[in-house]
Design an enzyme around this catalytic site. Structure first.
Site: not given
Ligand code: BEZ
Length: 194
Positions: A24-28, A99
């Site tokens: 799940f990606g929610y930023g960069s 990250e």
């Protein structure tokens, strides 16, 4: 608790427990996709919201002057939009390094559709890490973003790319929108340098 979470994330039992690996990606991870993936789908993560509460000492700021990037905080009744990438396990060699500033990989339930919930992985900022800066007013966050720059570029660029990426999916995130609005107001009120 050190900033660098690579040793914590080196335990791959979470990844090994999944048949399909959805990240799940929610930023960069929404706009900087520097890893291979097999498919991508828009999804929601229920019970969490996006907040600019994580320090960036390595990408959008420096150890002495950290920027601010997003993390997720638990919020009953809220949901966070993001992209789910189906990936192979070896992408985490790269992503755990990218990250590494206080983020821990967790297994969560992702909502792909009204009756379609699947397990996925997400990076979340550990609240007991020195990289976690915590809550501040949206104006203070905007001011910090405006003055911060690091090896990956300006913190302003990070915010603007996130705003643009969410707009592409017609998603309104009140916190992200408010921080961007404050940033534009600060810029408009700051006399241009000669
Ligand atoms: C993301 O873009 O989803 C992300 C946010 C924080 C850390 C790692 C990835």
């Amino acid at each position: 608790m050190p900033h660098d979470t690579r040793s914590l994330n080196s335990d791959r039992s979470d990844i090994d427990s999944l048949d399909d690996i959805w990240l799940f990606g929610y930023g960069s991870l929404i706009y900087k996709v520097d890893f291979p993936y097999l498919e991508v789908q828009p999804v929601y993560l229920n019970g969490w919201q996006r907040r600019f509460w994580q320090g960036s000492h390595d990408h959008r700021g420096t150890p002495d002057a950290p920027g601010r990037v997003v993390t997720l905080v638990e919020a009953h009744g809220e949901r966070c939009f993001g992209l789910a990438y189906r990936v192979e396990a070896d992408v985490f060699d790269h992503l755990d390094h990218r990250e590494k500033n206080g983020y821990r990989r967790l297994v969560v339930a992702l909502q792909f559709g009204p009756h379609d919930i699947r397990q996925g992985l997400v990076y979340i900022g550990l609240k007991n890490s020195p990289a976690f800066l915590g809550e501040a007013s949206e104006e203070a966050i905007a001011a910090q973003i405006l003055r911060s720059v690091g090896p990956s570029g300006s913190n302003r660029d990070y915010l603007e790319k996130l705003v643009q990426a969410l707009a592409e999916y017609k998603v309104h995130d009140p916190h992200v929108d408010a921080v961007y609005k404050k940033l534009l107001a600060l810029e408009a009120s700051t006399p241009a340098a000669n």
